[in-house]
Design a protein around this motif. Sequence first.
Motif, mmCIF file in Angstrom:
data_model
loop_
_atom_site.group_PDB
_atom_site.id
_atom_site.type_symbol
_atom_site.label_atom_id
_atom_site.label_comp_id
_atom_site.label_asym_id
_atom_site.label_seq_id
_atom_site.Cartn_x
_atom_site.Cartn_y
_atom_site.Cartn_z
ATOM 1 N N VAL A 58 0.922 -1.188 -0.167
ATOM 2 C CA VAL A 58 -0.064 0.003 0.067
ATOM 3 C C VAL A 58 1.065 1.228 -0.080
ATOM 4 O O VAL A 58 1.880 1.327 0.751
ATOM 5 C CB VAL A 58 -0.766 -0.182 1.241
ATOM 6 N N ALA A 59 0.668 2.209 -0.883
ATOM 7 C CA ALA A 59 1.121 3.522 -0.929
ATOM 8 C C ALA A 59 1.405 4.240 0.503
ATOM 9 O O ALA A 59 0.343 4.004 1.178
ATOM 10 C CB ALA A 59 0.865 4.380 -2.017
ATOM 11 N N GLN A 60 2.445 4.913 0.761
ATOM 12 C CA GLN A 60 2.739 5.460 1.959
ATOM 13 C C GLN A 60 1.551 6.661 2.216
ATOM 14 O O GLN A 60 0.791 6.584 3.436
ATOM 15 C CB GLN A 60 4.134 6.081 2.020
ATOM 16 N N ASP A 61 1.207 7.434 1.153
ATOM 17 C CA ASP A 61 0.232 8.325 1.237
ATOM 18 C C ASP A 61 -1.152 7.947 1.393
ATOM 19 O O ASP A 61 -2.248 8.585 1.673
ATOM 20 C CB ASP A 61 0.210 9.427 0.089
ATOM 21 N N GLN A 62 -1.469 6.624 1.155
ATOM 22 C CA GLN A 62 -2.839 5.982 1.372
ATOM 23 C C GLN A 62 -2.936 5.360 2.752
ATOM 24 O O GLN A 62 -4.270 5.195 3.107
ATOM 25 C CB GLN A 62 -2.808 4.921 0.230
ATOM 26 N N ARG A 63 -1.966 5.152 3.383
ATOM 27 C CA ARG A 63 -1.973 4.341 4.374
ATOM 28 C C ARG A 63 -2.675 4.879 5.742
ATOM 29 O O ARG A 63 -3.471 4.287 6.439
ATOM 30 C CB ARG A 63 -0.519 3.837 5.338
ATOM 31 N N LEU A 64 -2.494 6.218 5.960
ATOM 32 C CA LEU A 64 -3.463 6.649 7.157
ATOM 33 C C LEU A 64 -4.908 6.587 6.742
ATOM 34 O O LEU A 64 -5.591 6.251 7.904
ATOM 35 C CB LEU A 64 -2.809 8.421 7.394
ATOM 36 N N ASP A 65 -5.391 7.235 5.663
ATOM 37 C CA ASP A 65 -6.610 7.139 5.411
ATOM 38 C C ASP A 65 -7.403 5.899 5.454
ATOM 39 O O ASP A 65 -8.438 5.610 5.891
ATOM 40 C CB ASP A 65 -6.835 7.617 3.711
ATOM 41 N N ILE A 66 -6.555 4.771 5.182
ATOM 42 C CA ILE A 66 -7.073 3.334 5.404
ATOM 43 C C ILE A 66 -7.239 2.954 6.895
ATOM 44 O O ILE A 66 -8.147 2.360 7.118
ATOM 45 C CB ILE A 66 -6.078 2.384 4.097
ATOM 46 N N LEU A 67 -6.157 3.271 7.497
ATOM 47 C CA LEU A 67 -6.256 2.973 8.758
ATOM 48 C C LEU A 67 -7.448 3.538 9.490
ATOM 49 O O LEU A 67 -8.077 2.767 10.345
ATOM 50 C CB LEU A 67 -4.974 3.201 9.493
ATOM 51 N N VAL A 68 -7.660 4.847 9.302
ATOM 52 C CA VAL A 68 -8.840 5.472 9.930
ATOM 53 C C VAL A 68 -10.101 4.715 9.551
ATOM 54 O O VAL A 68 -10.931 4.708 10.376
ATOM 55 C CB VAL A 68 -8.772 6.829 9.392
ATOM 56 N N GLU A 69 -10.301 4.299 8.430
ATOM 57 C CA GLU A 69 -11.623 3.584 7.987
ATOM 58 C C GLU A 69 -11.657 2.156 8.598
ATOM 59 O O GLU A 69 -12.807 1.662 8.630
ATOM 60 C CB GLU A 69 -11.595 3.513 6.360
ATOM 61 N N MET A 70 -10.740 1.576 9.156
ATOM 62 C CA MET A 70 -10.520 0.354 9.543
ATOM 63 C C MET A 70 -11.223 0.204 11.213
ATOM 64 O O MET A 70 -10.971 1.224 11.670
ATOM 65 C CB MET A 70 -9.164 -0.512 9.575
ATOM 66 N N ARG A 71 -11.681 -1.171 11.600
ATOM 67 C CA ARG A 71 -11.900 -1.364 12.687
ATOM 68 C C ARG A 71 -10.832 -1.501 13.373
ATOM 69 O O ARG A 71 -9.539 -1.730 13.033
ATOM 70 C CB ARG A 71 -12.790 -2.708 12.849
ATOM 71 N N SER A 72 -10.818 -1.337 15.060
ATOM 72 C CA SER A 72 -9.609 -1.253 15.760
ATOM 73 C C SER A 72 -8.745 -2.510 15.621
ATOM 74 O O SER A 72 -7.680 -2.352 15.605
ATOM 75 C CB SER A 72 -10.059 -0.811 17.154
ATOM 76 N N ASP A 73 -9.530 -3.666 15.829
ATOM 77 C CA ASP A 73 -8.682 -4.869 15.775
ATOM 78 C C ASP A 73 -7.900 -5.191 14.672
ATOM 79 O O ASP A 73 -6.584 -5.704 14.771
ATOM 80 C CB ASP A 73 -9.687 -6.239 16.237
ATOM 81 N N PRO A 74 -8.561 -5.116 13.357
ATOM 82 C CA PRO A 74 -7.612 -5.541 12.147
ATOM 83 C C PRO A 74 -6.536 -4.442 11.892
ATOM 84 O O PRO A 74 -5.374 -4.492 11.523
ATOM 85 C CB PRO A 74 -8.763 -5.633 11.114
#
Length: 448
Positions: A58-74
């Motif tokens: 995953v591109a570095q500039d995408q990672r934060l947005d993706i993590l924010v969208e995920m549930r806490s356990d995954p």
Amino acid sequence: MTDNLTTLIEEVADATKYSTPDSKDTLIRILNSQEANEIALALESLPIEQRTEAWKNVAQDQRLDILVEMRSDPRESLLDTMPIAELDSLFNNIAASDLIELADTLPARLLDRAVRAMDTLQRSYFEDAQQYSEDVAGRWIDHDVLVLPNNAKVRDALRLLRRQLPDYVDCIFITNRAGHFSEAIRISRVFGSPDHVPLVDLAEEDFSVINAQEDAVAAATKVQRSGFSALPVVGENGKLLGRLDIGNACELTQEYYENQLMASAGMNEDEDLFSPIVKSTKNRAIWLGINLLTAFLASWFIGLFEATLQQVVALAVLMPVVASMGGIAGSQTLTLIIRGLALNQINAANRNALLKKELSVGALNGIVWAFVIAIVASIWFDSAMIGVVIALAILANILAAAAAGVCIPVILDKLKLDPALSGAVVLTTVTDIVGFVAFLGLGTLLLL
């Protein structure tokens, strides 16, 4: 969306099976073509080994947005794989709203690093949010607000609109000199009005305001019903703190109802599909244990009628029918009441009327199905009296289930316990015990 997500999951899963240059290129191409929320859902749907492999690409500039969208356990499973250097890059100038989403996942040492990486303004926003618990509106304030003083005119509003226009905005907020919220002006009314007209002359009537200490889900519901894209959030003294917009409102209500759904099975909404076996076992074991205790309690009541069961075997055959009919009837009422409590539709003014209505529904359904089951049981066991016994037991249990379905969640709510989490367990115990005692008690009286 469902078909696209299914295809995305299959493509990512296939691309992570092989460690070849071609598969890596394919994976990067797939991930770069998707939105953050779609990638988040796809990663959550993969076993941890494949999820980790996909995350590396995953591109570095995408990672934060993706993590924010995920549930806490995954999300936590991915953060655990990242070295400190990558985490520091991730946290560099992070926005307060993003760190608030991540805060419950980050250990204290990483949270401190993230806070230090923020600029001064965002750090102050984050520290302000930390003063509120997760279940109140103040935690989820958006500070990107269009605001003007109460002496501003249309020309000032037009100048402001040329400079910035945040997402989900259809109003300009007006404050007095102390920063207290005063009025709200629809942007649509600004356009076409003469430049010299004071904005307060265009103010909306009966505009709703959210208190920072207000329940977050109730506040989100207020936004959704307001007809506006956002509502102002104020402190106890009326000072404008920010706003709650329709985007955050929809996320809050969606998370709440997902949590209610999972809680009804004694599970956490944030649980990972592929969380470690031991962790999943621990998460679910407590409610299996509670259910076992209630099952033993119901069995004890059955044991009181052991002599009756030995002499009238038909009662043992028909017992599950009585319990299941009460359970289904009660769960229908329970679900309706939990929804009403969540939407603040149930209070002392309508509680008795609702109980009366549910008892009436239960009585009508009980009479109809008691008659049907009585006929079937009478023919099956060639005994009219067995039909009478099960009919009366079914009617009694459905009425008890209706009453319990209303009273249990209301009582649990009064005790500050989550009705969705424990209501079903209590209801099942009540309907099982009432059903078995009524059925076997009537059998003892009428058949022996």
